[in-house]
Write a protein that holds these residues in place. Structure first.
Motif, short mmCIF file in Angstrom:
data_model
loop_
_atom_site.label_atom_id
_atom_site.label_comp_id
_atom_site.label_asym_id
_atom_site.label_seq_id
_atom_site.Cartn_x
_atom_site.Cartn_y
_atom_site.Cartn_z
N ARG A 13 0.00 7.16 1.25
CA ARG A 13 -0.42 6.79 2.60
C ARG A 13 -0.25 5.29 2.82
O ARG A 13 0.29 4.85 3.85
N ALA A 14 -0.71 4.49 1.87
CA ALA A 14 -0.63 3.04 2.01
C ALA A 14 0.83 2.56 2.10
O ALA A 14 1.16 1.69 2.90
N GLU A 15 1.69 3.17 1.28
CA GLU A 15 3.09 2.75 1.30
C GLU A 15 3.80 3.22 2.57
O GLU A 15 4.67 2.52 3.09
N LYS A 16 3.42 4.40 3.07
CA LYS A 16 4.00 4.85 4.34
C LYS A 16 3.58 3.91 5.46
O LYS A 16 4.41 3.51 6.29
N ARG A 17 2.32 3.53 5.47
CA ARG A 17 1.82 2.61 6.49
C ARG A 17 2.57 1.27 6.42
O ARG A 17 2.97 0.71 7.45
#
Length: 198
Positions: free
Chosen positions: A59-63
């Protein structure tokens, strides 16, 4: 929000994944447990099966990719709710594709763009969400300079196929948008392509 990429006659609107649409995208992913076991639509960017990978990290990397413009998707909306998407990107952006060994055997040149995956939320399937998303993705690709676009859909024919096998799309969806079969990757999966003008 910017102008829609695509609109359908039954009220679906397609918009780009960006900072303005992130919350709607994230709400759909979270409503489906992170999608495919917490993938967050990162599997075509990186190896999500690595032991260090968690749904939170994905999630953090997609964001971060959204904020830096290193991920692309056409999001389908019904009203204010995101109900599905189609991810696309350059081969550098989305280097990981299914059946990569078979793909490499017949490769003569990389495309400008890859259509890598689709997702439709529960309660919205069989309503043309994937087709709307693909249409939006092609509009976005034209706006980004166009070029040869590849997809890797499953040929369903008259077979019953689990939805988990259809995340790269179905042949009829791609053929509707003018893609042509280039070469097989497996008995039921193909490389398809078309050129999109800028």
């Amino acid at each position: 929000m910017g102008a829609p990429l695509h609109e359908t006659s039954d009220g679906l609107t397609v918009r780009s994944l960006d900072e303005d649409t992130w919350d709607a995208f994230a709400a759909l992913v979270e409503a489906h447990g992170g999608v495919w076991g917490g993938c967050w639509c990162m599997a075509f960017h990186v190896d999500v099966n690595h032991p260090s990978r968690t749904a939170e990290r994905n999630r953090a990397e997609k964001r971060k990719r959204v904020t830096t413009g290193t991920t692309h998707a056409a999001l389908v909306f019904e009203g204010d709710a995101c109900v599905g998407w189609c991810q696309f990107g350059s081969p550098t952006e989305v280097p990981r594709i299914k059946s990569s060994r078979a793909y490499g055997k017949g490769l003569t040149a990389l495309p400008a763009w890859r259509i890598t995956c689709f997702f439709t939320g529960k309660g919205h399937r069989k309503r043309g969400v994937a087709s709307a998303a693909l249409g939006g993705a092609l509009t976005a690709i034209a706006d980004l300079g166009g070029g040869i676009v590849e997809g890797y859909p499953e040929e369903t024919d008259d077979r019953r196929v689990s939805g988990s096998f259809l995340h790269t799309g179905t042949m009829p969806t791609f053929e509707k948008w003018g893609f042509q079969r280039i070469r097989p990757l497996s008995p039921h999966r193909w490389v398809v392509a078309r050129t999109v003008r800028a």
